[in-house]
Design a protein around this motif. Structure first.
Motif, PDB file in Angstrom:
ATOM      1  N   VAL B 400       0.831  -1.202   0.000  1.00  0.00           N
ATOM      2  CA  VAL B 400       0.000   0.000   0.000  1.00  0.00           C
ATOM      3  C   VAL B 400       0.868   1.257   0.000  1.00  0.00           C
ATOM      4  CG1 VAL B 400      -1.657   1.332   1.349  1.00  0.00           C
ATOM      5  CG2 VAL B 400      -1.946  -1.144   1.092  1.00  0.00           C
ATOM      6  N   VAL B 401       1.850   1.285   0.904  1.00  0.00           N
ATOM      7  CA  VAL B 401       2.732   2.454   0.969  1.00  0.00           C
ATOM      8  C   VAL B 401       3.451   2.654  -0.371  1.00  0.00           C
ATOM      9  CG1 VAL B 401       4.764   3.432   2.083  1.00  0.00           C
ATOM     10  CG2 VAL B 401       3.047   2.268   3.449  1.00  0.00           C
ATOM     11  N   GLY B 402       3.912   1.557  -0.932  1.00  0.00           N
ATOM     12  CA  GLY B 402       4.605   1.649  -2.217  1.00  0.00           C
ATOM     13  C   GLY B 402       3.723   2.261  -3.288  1.00  0.00           C
ATOM     14  N   GLY B 403       2.479   1.792  -3.345  1.00  0.00           N
ATOM     15  CA  GLY B 403       1.546   2.318  -4.333  1.00  0.00           C
ATOM     16  C   GLY B 403       1.327   3.814  -4.146  1.00  0.00           C
ATOM     17  N   ILE B 404       1.187   4.225  -2.889  1.00  0.00           N
ATOM     18  CA  ILE B 404       0.928   5.645  -2.610  1.00  0.00           C
ATOM     19  C   ILE B 404       2.145   6.501  -2.984  1.00  0.00           C
ATOM     20  CG2 ILE B 404       0.513   7.313  -0.759  1.00  0.00           C
ATOM     21  CD1 ILE B 404      -1.139   5.074   0.621  1.00  0.00           C
ATOM     22  N   VAL B 405       3.332   5.998  -2.643  1.00  0.00           N
ATOM     23  CA  VAL B 405       4.551   6.760  -2.927  1.00  0.00           C
ATOM     24  C   VAL B 405       4.748   6.916  -4.440  1.00  0.00           C
ATOM     25  CG1 VAL B 405       7.064   6.680  -2.834  1.00  0.00           C
ATOM     26  CG2 VAL B 405       5.735   6.134  -0.818  1.00  0.00           C
ATOM     27  N   ALA B 406       4.465   5.839  -5.163  1.00  0.00           N
ATOM     28  CA  ALA B 406       4.801   5.846  -6.588  1.00  0.00           C
ATOM     29  C   ALA B 406       3.779   6.597  -7.412  1.00  0.00           C
ATOM     30  CB  ALA B 406       4.912   4.410  -7.095  1.00  0.00           C
ATOM     31  N   PHE B 407       2.531   6.663  -6.927  1.00  0.00           N
ATOM     32  CA  PHE B 407       1.457   7.176  -7.774  1.00  0.00           C
ATOM     33  C   PHE B 407       1.743   8.532  -8.423  1.00  0.00           C
ATOM     34  CE2 PHE B 407      -2.568   9.414  -8.428  1.00  0.00           C
ATOM     35  CZ  PHE B 407      -3.082   8.605  -9.435  1.00  0.00           C
ATOM     36  N   PRO B 408       2.125   9.554  -7.605  1.00  0.00           N
ATOM     37  CA  PRO B 408       2.307  10.872  -8.249  1.00  0.00           C
ATOM     38  C   PRO B 408       3.409  10.864  -9.298  1.00  0.00           C
ATOM     39  CG  PRO B 408       2.694  11.007  -5.869  1.00  0.00           C
ATOM     40  CD  PRO B 408       2.404   9.595  -6.183  1.00  0.00           C
ATOM     41  N   ALA B 409       4.482  10.118  -9.027  1.00  0.00           N
ATOM     42  CA  ALA B 409       5.636  10.180  -9.921  1.00  0.00           C
ATOM     43  C   ALA B 409       5.439   9.355 -11.182  1.00  0.00           C
ATOM     44  CB  ALA B 409       6.881   9.714  -9.183  1.00  0.00           C
ATOM     45  N   LEU B 410       4.555   8.359 -11.110  1.00  0.00           N
ATOM     46  CA  LEU B 410       4.400   7.470 -12.254  1.00  0.00           C
ATOM     47  C   LEU B 410       3.748   8.159 -13.445  1.00  0.00           C
ATOM     48  CD1 LEU B 410       3.474   4.150 -10.506  1.00  0.00           C
ATOM     49  CD2 LEU B 410       5.498   4.649 -11.846  1.00  0.00           C
ATOM     50  N   ARG B 411       3.130   9.319 -13.177  1.00  0.00           N
ATOM     51  CA  ARG B 411       2.572  10.067 -14.292  1.00  0.00           C
ATOM     52  C   ARG B 411       3.687  10.730 -15.099  1.00  0.00           C
ATOM     53  NH1 ARG B 411       0.100  14.596 -12.536  1.00  0.00           N
ATOM     54  NH2 ARG B 411       1.691  14.633 -10.928  1.00  0.00           N
ATOM     55  N   LEU B 412       4.875  10.797 -14.476  1.00  0.00           N
ATOM     56  CA  LEU B 412       5.972  11.542 -15.080  1.00  0.00           C
ATOM     57  C   LEU B 412       7.049  10.577 -15.584  1.00  0.00           C
ATOM     58  CD1 LEU B 412       6.102  14.103 -12.178  1.00  0.00           C
ATOM     59  CD2 LEU B 412       5.106  14.502 -14.420  1.00  0.00           C
ATOM     60  N   SER B 413       8.124  11.139 -16.100  1.00  0.00           N
ATOM     61  CA  SER B 413       9.156  10.274 -16.670  1.00  0.00           C
ATOM     62  C   SER B 413      10.010   9.641 -15.569  1.00  0.00           C
ATOM     63  CB  SER B 413      10.037  11.094 -17.597  1.00  0.00           C
ATOM     64  OG  SER B 413      10.680  12.101 -16.851  1.00  0.00           O
ATOM     65  N   GLY B 414      10.858   8.709 -15.970  1.00  0.00           N
ATOM     66  CA  GLY B 414      11.617   7.870 -15.047  1.00  0.00           C
ATOM     67  C   GLY B 414      12.393   8.626 -13.990  1.00  0.00           C
ATOM     68  N   ILE B 415      12.965   9.757 -14.368  1.00  0.00           N
ATOM     69  CA  ILE B 415      13.808  10.477 -13.433  1.00  0.00           C
ATOM     70  C   ILE B 415      13.002  10.949 -12.227  1.00  0.00           C
ATOM     71  CG2 ILE B 415      13.534  12.665 -14.696  1.00  0.00           C
ATOM     72  CD1 ILE B 415      16.672  11.549 -12.905  1.00  0.00           C
ATOM     73  N   TYR B 416      11.708  11.281 -12.447  1.00  0.00           N
ATOM     74  CA  TYR B 416      10.900  11.755 -11.330  1.00  0.00           C
ATOM     75  C   TYR B 416      10.548  10.628 -10.367  1.00  0.00           C
ATOM     76  CZ  TYR B 416      10.493  16.292 -13.538  1.00  0.00           C
ATOM     77  OH  TYR B 416      10.785  17.513 -14.074  1.00  0.00           O
ATOM     78  N   LEU B 417      10.356   9.422 -10.909  1.00  0.00           N
ATOM     79  CA  LEU B 417      10.101   8.294 -10.015  1.00  0.00           C
ATOM     80  C   LEU B 417      11.336   8.049  -9.159  1.00  0.00           C
ATOM     81  CD1 LEU B 417       8.240   6.084  -9.053  1.00  0.00           C
ATOM     82  CD2 LEU B 417       9.119   4.614 -10.850  1.00  0.00           C
ATOM     83  N   ALA B 418      12.512   8.130  -9.773  1.00  0.00           N
ATOM     84  CA  ALA B 418      13.747   7.969  -9.013  1.00  0.00           C
ATOM     85  C   ALA B 418      13.824   9.023  -7.911  1.00  0.00           C
ATOM     86  CB  ALA B 418      14.952   8.079  -9.947  1.00  0.00           C
ATOM     87  N   LEU B 419      13.529  10.260  -8.259  1.00  0.00           N
ATOM     88  CA  LEU B 419      13.624  11.335  -7.262  1.00  0.00           C
ATOM     89  C   LEU B 419      12.570  11.175  -6.165  1.00  0.00           C
ATOM     90  CD1 LEU B 419      14.362  14.407  -9.553  1.00  0.00           C
ATOM     91  CD2 LEU B 419      15.833  13.476  -7.767  1.00  0.00           C
ATOM     92  N   ALA B 420      11.348  10.787  -6.562  1.00  0.00           N
ATOM     93  CA  ALA B 420      10.286  10.640  -5.565  1.00  0.00           C
ATOM     94  C   ALA B 420      10.623   9.528  -4.582  1.00  0.00           C
ATOM     95  CB  ALA B 420       8.950  10.358  -6.250  1.00  0.00           C
ATOM     96  N   THR B 421      11.158   8.423  -5.099  1.00  0.00           N
ATOM     97  CA  THR B 421      11.484   7.334  -4.183  1.00  0.00           C
ATOM     98  C   THR B 421      12.676   7.713  -3.311  1.00  0.00           C
ATOM     99  OG1 THR B 421      12.725   6.317  -5.985  1.00  0.00           O
ATOM    100  CG2 THR B 421      10.520   5.488  -5.575  1.00  0.00           C
ATOM    101  N   ALA B 422      13.627   8.460  -3.899  1.00  0.00           N
ATOM    102  CA  ALA B 422      14.751   8.931  -3.092  1.00  0.00           C
ATOM    103  C   ALA B 422      14.239   9.838  -1.983  1.00  0.00           C
ATOM    104  CB  ALA B 422      15.766   9.674  -3.960  1.00  0.00           C
ATOM    105  N   ALA B 423      13.261  10.704  -2.325  1.00  0.00           N
ATOM    106  CA  ALA B 423      12.683  11.590  -1.314  1.00  0.00           C
ATOM    107  C   ALA B 423      12.022  10.769  -0.214  1.00  0.00           C
ATOM    108  CB  ALA B 423      11.662  12.523  -1.953  1.00  0.00           C
TER     109      ALA B 423
END
Lengths: 246, 802, 274
Positions: B400-423
């Motif tokens: 559940v946490v993973g899904g919530i964390v990834a959701f906003p960034a998954l609309r964007l390109s790969g670099i944002y997912l990397a940054l969001a997960t790093a955050a």
């Protein structure tokens, strides 16, 4: 007919083209799009390369300007083999290319676009003088982003670069793309003037009839091969068939 | 009022440093399309370098400052561009991200080797700490200088990008690289200069902060990672945006220190360290506010034939064999060895979690260890008696946490997912793992499992449990890859836009696979049965996981295992060889331990040399091993035989080490070639004999009596194994690693093809005149290789009018 | 009946109007063609129809329902399928798997058990396996079924895209230069296939540069130039149209394009609007 003409003009067998493509084959990945293209641009002439979409015209130009490396065959500039030479080195050797679409940097101002032209050797003063003299409108818009210019103005800017560096060879790709015929005619008027001043020009074009007006030689490309080379009037007769499937 | 002013000024001076660092990041990203995760490490290195030059070598402040900022920093950036980044242009997002992360890890490692962490390195403040008073607020000169420099940087960058040809060319490269070439510009040189500029800015920010921070490689790097959040405000492309972001972040942090009391609580959450979480929260919020990326149809590269998924039968047999081998070997191991191997196994499950996400779906996460930590905490909280229910809850929470964390960034390109997960990783180490309720005393023991009557009450059972879970998850992943969903993930990786036009909801599919990945990582934590330290569940830890998963070979289960074992093995090696220092330079003492500290990073960086083969040389061989059953079997048997020999004291410890090293590092990578059924024509038998001899000789030499010091012994063994491997390749006659580079030929330069000055129209006219082309008809002749008609009449160009 | 309808569709990229006030209808059961020179806005029109780009104004409707505001995958679920000018195949999968993915994605969102469209077979809802084989057979891809698509020549890869799109059982199919890369005899067979598919109810909008093919299979043509429809009608009408000839060959003045009119290229001081 080939043999016959060759024999009647033996004197020109040593005629050295300024730019020559010999047996060019080129491929994107595994897909070959040029299957052995031969083309010559003699000094001070305008050669028009025509043909339907997907025939390989633009690819031919990409090879000629050094952006694309042929898988076999060679590119000769003034008799020297320049196959595989970087595009920037060719540009500095007097081959100026105005690529398909808009040959401009949209996020740079007009003046900054012209500044980039100085890499080919001309001074900024010289480039600006030539460009603004020819196209006063560009002077008015020199601090405007090139991307916000109208299509015709963008193409002017691209041409201004070609003019300013005073090249020996000018390669033009789809000058007319997306422009109204009137504008295209004007542009080709300028091409004609450049040609008169001695520059050799290879122009790739879909807008067939306009270019035939300024060309000395025309060639039709179909499916990755030059199918026919002739005078503009000879070629014009073939056009309808090549384009609309007669 | 005074307090507000003081904190405002303090905030602005921090903002100045963030702004400088972030501008450097923006410069490199916009000009090369590579988001440099190592940017913070560049700043860190510069801070240390400044200490070295100024304090270590006694160079006065100003020359030292100039040297680091204007010479060393830019030179370093240029070298990195030339040596590494140029190779990954056009690579996938995952490769780009992993290579820069590896560089960052390598730099942290290298800096720890050069500047030992156990020595304090104070850097005196500039201007001897002089202060002035502005409206009752005391400001020291240094902070004032930082602000002034930031303003100067803003103006300077504007001037460079607007007024100089080089600066304009840097922008032109972004617009149209090919067109710049056609203008005669040199994009490669321009990119190098852009990296030099960006790296110079990193150096500047590092030097400016050197006197205010304790010099510590990790802390400094993480501090500068805050600048990434700042850069995102300008969508990573806008310098004014970056400056705005810097001011916001600097002020927020400063006010947080000034106005949030030390003992403030928000419900059960202590806000003590909330300042550290601000950059992460800001990054997350900014990403959420970004508009959705457009889908793009730009054609799919069709070079990659892709690997066929492993057959389920092979996976089942392999899994069973794996469990048996582990159980057999485990029964022979001493307690300490068991502990070490168990660590490697648990990490192998964590890296396994990236197989569906990165390997199948082409997405990336930099927070896997954080999910492991969350799984561990959930298990310790809800599964205190070791119940399977606890594991289920832990897995569910992570999904559940993973899904919530990834959701906003998954609309964007790969670099944002990397940054969001790093955050997210940063946020959790700043606000979650350090809470007293979560990790009392900074650690948490995860209970060992109790499965019905079976109790995992010994280290050996724990090891076998991990092996069983690894094999089970591995098999499930193979099953998944062969299922409709797995095919869909692969399809989505190949062409997202095609999937959308077939009716696939991309966002929910990506959220699903991210949740699965987080769940597996959480499961690893829940069943690990070990004590977790808050300090290990940090961003750098997760970065290593992702890096080694990719190095190991992300598409395959065996690759994940290899990555996990590497991850476990390096710290183990570092512990074993703790004391063996070997001096090289006056101020550098390299030890085996230190080599192990930065070598994983170097391995990741080497991905950049050949991103398509996508492996450093060693992993290239190992990855092939994963696809060859006989090679796998030989590997297992060989390693076991050597182990057994050592176990029964037939060979000494050092001989065992040497033989095992030669076997693993020289023989194993070559096994796929020896067993390759077709295509490769080499002298297989001779090579096999040579390799066998090599292992035997390694086992027979009594290394400890020949070489007196441990360090010498290790060096000798490495040299020996290199010789064996290199010679084996020579005997075989085909170097498997050469293929990738053979295509690369430097294009000829103008001097070589004989045009010594630009041709002009005058040349053309001369030629024309010489040929007498003016008035007569001429004939074009052309070689008629393809049957094309090629002769033509021609009239004077002067007659042409429209 | 009009299946797909575009009303005054415009797409703007920055200052450039790529598609300008385009209105067009695609009917079920026949092949409509969209032709025009390079850069005329054909692919952009496709992208606007399936939601890959957002139009700046105008309306796209499918079976009378406005679909302009919904996402790409939802439009696909309503029955819009397409292929791509620059290939978007799943290159790490085999030919069979490419089609299988199309089918599986459809099965993941299509809850009711729709019967197989008439253009694929005469009724019934075959098992997935059979449906894939059916499509492979229709496209003559049977012998290549187990090949990885990454290794196929372009022409065949285009057929794979078509097969994949068919597996989603669209009601309207947008084909973007599907015949480029096919040789002459393959093109003939391909043309027959399009005619058969349309005859059995599928609405097809075809962008193609092989004019012979277009003239043969299309019952209706629209010609785009500078993002505008400059002509439409039957192939014969279009072929005879002077505006079309000039668009392709550049003789007679094209329709008024206010955006570019009156630019002084020669540098005169005359007032010009742009």
């Amino acid at each position: 007919m080939t043999e016959a003409q060759r024999e009647t003009h033996p004197a020109h067998e040593q005629a050295e083209p300024l730019l020559e493509l010999r047996g060019i084959r080129a491929a994107y990945g595994t897909i070959e799009v040029l299957h052995g293209v031969d083309l010559q641009v003699l000094p001070g002439t305008v050669v028009a390369l025509l043909g339907p979409n997907g025939a390989g015209k633009s690819t031919t130009l990409q090879v000629a300007c050094g952006l694309m490396k042929p898988s076999s065959g060679s590119v000769l500039l003034a008799g020297r083999d320049v196959t595989g030479v970087r595009a920037e080195d060719l540009a500095r050797c007097g081959v100026t290319t105005i690529p398909e679409g808009k040959g401009i940097f949209p996020n740079l101002t007009v003046r900054e676009n012209l500044l980039m032209a100085t890499y080919a050797g001309a001074s900024m003063r010289q480039v600006e003088a030539v460009a603004y003299e020819r196209f006063t409108r560009l002077k008015e818009r020199r601090s405007q982003l090139a991307g916000t210019l109208s299509g015709g103005e963008q193409q002017m800017l691209a041409m201004a670069r070609g003019l300013a560096v005073d090249p020996a060879v000018l390669l033009l790709d789809e000058l007319s793309m997306g422009l109204a015929p009137l504008v295209v005619e004007e542009l080709y008027g300028i091409v004609g003037q450049i040609a008169k001043s001695g520059t050799s020009i290879l122009v790739v074009e879909q807008f067939a009839r306009t270019v035939l007006g300024v060309a000395d030689v025309a060639a039709i490309m179909v499916n990755g091969l030059v199918r026919k080379v002739g005078t503009p009037s000879e070629i014009e007769q073939e056009l309808s068939a090549a384009y609309l499937g007669g | 009022m005074d307090k507000f002013l003081i904190f405002t000024i303090a905030g602005l001076s921090t903002a100045a440093i963030y702004a400088i660092a972030a501008s450097g990041l923006v410069v490199t990203y916009t000009t090369s399309g590579i988001f440099n995760f190592a940017h913070g490490a560049f700043s860190m290195m510069a801070a240390f370098m400044f200490w070295q030059v100024h304090m270590g070598w006694g160079v006065p402040t100003l020359p030292a400052f100039l040297l680091v900022v204007f010479v060393i920093g830019p030179a370093f950036g240029a070298i990195v561009e030339r040596g590494i980044m140029r190779g990954i242009e056009g690579a996938t997002d995952v490769v780009k991200i992993v290579v820069t992360i590896s560089l960052m890890i390598a730099l942290i490692g290298i800096s720890m080797v050069i500047w030992k962490p156990d020595v304090a390195r104070p850097v005196p403040a500039f201007f001897e700490g002089q202060k002035i008073t502005v409206f009752n607020a005391v400001v020291n000169y240094q902070r004032l200088m930082a602000m002034l420099i930031a303003i100067a940087v803003a103006i300077g960058l504007r001037l460079i990008f607007k007024k100089t040809r080089l600066g304009v060319a840097m922008r032109a490269v972004v617009d149209d690289r090919g067109l710049l070439q056609l203008n005669g510009g040199r994009p490669s040189r321009t990119s190098m200069m852009a990296w030099a500029l960006g790296s110079g800015m990193a150096a500047l920010s590092g030097v400016l902060i050197a006197s205010e921070q304790t010099l510590s490689a990790t802390t400094l790097t993480l501090l500068f990672i805050n600048a990434y959040a700042v850069a995102v405000v300008g969508r990573l492309r806008s310098l004014p945006g970056a400056f705005l972001g810097a001011v916001i972040l600097g002020l927020l942090e400063s006010y947080a220190i000034g106005y949030i009391p030390q003992d403030a609580m928000l419900g059960p959450i202590s806000l003590q360290s909330s300042k550290n979480a601000i950059p992460a929260v800001m990054l997350f919020v900014v990403i959420m506010l970004q508009p959705q990326d457009r889908l793009r149809a730009h054609g799919v590269s069709r070079r990659s034939a892709g690997s066929k998924p492993v057959a389920q039968r092979v996976a089942l047999v392999g899994g069973a064999a794996f469990i048996l081998v582990v159980a057999g070997l485990g029964s022979l191991m001493s307690l300490t060895d068991l502990n070490l191997v168990t660590t490697g196994f648990y990490l192998a499950i964590v890296t396994l979690s990236l197989v569906p996400l990165t390997g199948y779906a082409g997405q990336i996460s930099l927070a896997q260890l954080t999910f492991t930590g969350i799984g561990a905490v959930a298990m310790a909280t809800w599964g205190a008696n070791g119940s399977l229910l606890g594991v289920a809850i832990a897995v569910g929470v992570c999904a559940v946490v993973g899904g919530i964390v990834a959701f906003p960034a998954l609309r964007l390109s790969g670099i944002y997912l990397a940054l969001a997960t790093a955050a997210f990783a940063l946020f959790c180490s700043a606000m979650f793992f350090n809470q007293v309720d979560v990790m009392p005393g900074g650690n948490r023991q995860v209970p060992r499992l109790q499965i019905g009557p079976l109790s995992i009450n010994s280290d050996f059972r724990q090891l076998v449990l991990l092996a069983v879970v690894f094999a089970a998850i591995g098999n499930l992943l193979v099953l998944l890859r062969r299922s409709a969903w797995g095919r869909r993930l692969t399809a989505m990786k190949d062409s997202p836009v095609a999937c959308a036009t077939l009716g696939l909801n991309l966002t929910s599919t990506k959220v699903g696979v991210f949740a699965l990945s987080a769940a597996i990582a959480g499961a690893a934590g829940a069943i690990s049965g070990r004590t977790f330290l808050a300090d290990t569940l940090t961003l750098p830890g997760s970065l290593s996981v992702t890096m080694l998963a990719v190095v190991g070979g992300i598409g395959s289960i065996a690759g994940a295992f290899f990555g996990g074992m590497l991850l476990g093995a390096f710290p183990i090696g570092a512990t074993i060889f703790a004391a063996n220092a070997i001096g090289i330079f006056g101020f550098v003492a390299v030890s085996v331990k230190d080599i192990l500290v930065f070598s994983p990073g170097m391995m990741g960086v080497s991905l950049g040399r050949d991103p398509d083969g996508a492996a450093p040389q060693i992993a290239l061989g190992y990855r092939a091993v994963a696809h060859s059953v006989p090679a796998l079997v030989t590997t297992a048997v060989g390693a076991s035989v050597i182990w057994v020999l050592a176990k029964f004291d037939s060979i000494g410890n050092w001989s065992f080490f040497a033989a095992e090293m030669v076997f693993i590092l020289a023989v194993v990578p070559l096994l796929p070639l020896l067993f390759a059924p077709t295509q490769v024509h080499g002298r297989r038998i001779a090579t096999a004999i040579w390799l066998t001899l090599g292992v035997i000789v390694a086992a027979l030499i009594s290394w400890d009596s020949i070489f007196s010091s441990t360090g010498l012994r290790v060096i000798a063994i490495f040299v020996f194994l290199f010789l064996i491997a290199r010679t084996a390749i020579g005997i075989f006659g085909v170097n498997p690693l050469d293929d990738a580079d053979s295509e690369h030929v430097e294009p000829p330069s103008p001097d070589m093809f004989g045009i010594d000055r630009p041709l002009t129209k005058a040349d053309a006219l001369d030629a024309e005149r010489a040929l007498g082309l003016q008035d007569e008809l001429l004939v074009l002749t052309a070689a008629d290789s393809a049957g094309s008609l090629s002769s033509v009449g021609h009239s004077s160009p002067a007659g042409a009018t429209s | 009946m009009n299946l797909l309808e575009l009303e005054s569709l415009s797409v703007r990229f920055g200052g450039h109007l790529a598609v300008s006030d385009v209105s067009m209808k695609v009917e079920g059961g026949r092949v409509s063609g969209l032709i025009g020179p390079n850069g005329a806005g054909k692919t952009t029109t496709f992208n606007a129809i399936c939601g890959v780009v957002t139009p700046s104004s105008g309306r796209v409707s499918l079976g009378g329902k406005d679909i302009s505001k919904i996402g790409t995958h939802k439009r696909a679920r309503l029955g819009i399928g397409r292929t791509f000018q620059r290939l978007e195949v799943f290159s790490s999968l085999t030919v069979r798997e490419n089609i299988q993915v199309g089918l599986e994605i459809r099965r993941s969102w299509s809850r009711r058990s729709a019967t197989l469209p008439q253009y694929l077979a005469d009724g019934g809802d075959p098992k997935p396996e059979d449906e894939i084989n059916l499509i492979l057979e229709r496209l003559d891809l049977g012998p290549l079924a187990e090949q990885p698509v990454g290794a196929l020549p372009t022409g065949h890869a285009r057929l794979v895209e078509l097969g994949r799109a068919l597996a989603a059982r669209p009601s309207v199919l947008l084909l973007d230069e599907p015949a480029s890369g096919l040789d002459d005899s393959e093109t003939d067979i391909f043309g027959d296939l399009l005619i058969t598919l349309a005859a059995n109810g599928l609405g097809i909008l075809l962008v193609e540069h092989d004019v012979a093919l277009v003239m043969r299979v299309c019952s209706h043509l629209s010609v785009l130039d500078f993002g505008q429809v400059i002509a439409s009608g039957s192939p014969e009408e279009v072929r005879a149209n002077e505006a079309v000839l000039s668009a392709y060959l550049g003789t007679a003045p094209a329709p008024e394009t206010p955006e570019y009119s009156g630019i002084d290229l020669a540098g005169s001081t005359q007032e010009a609007g742009s």
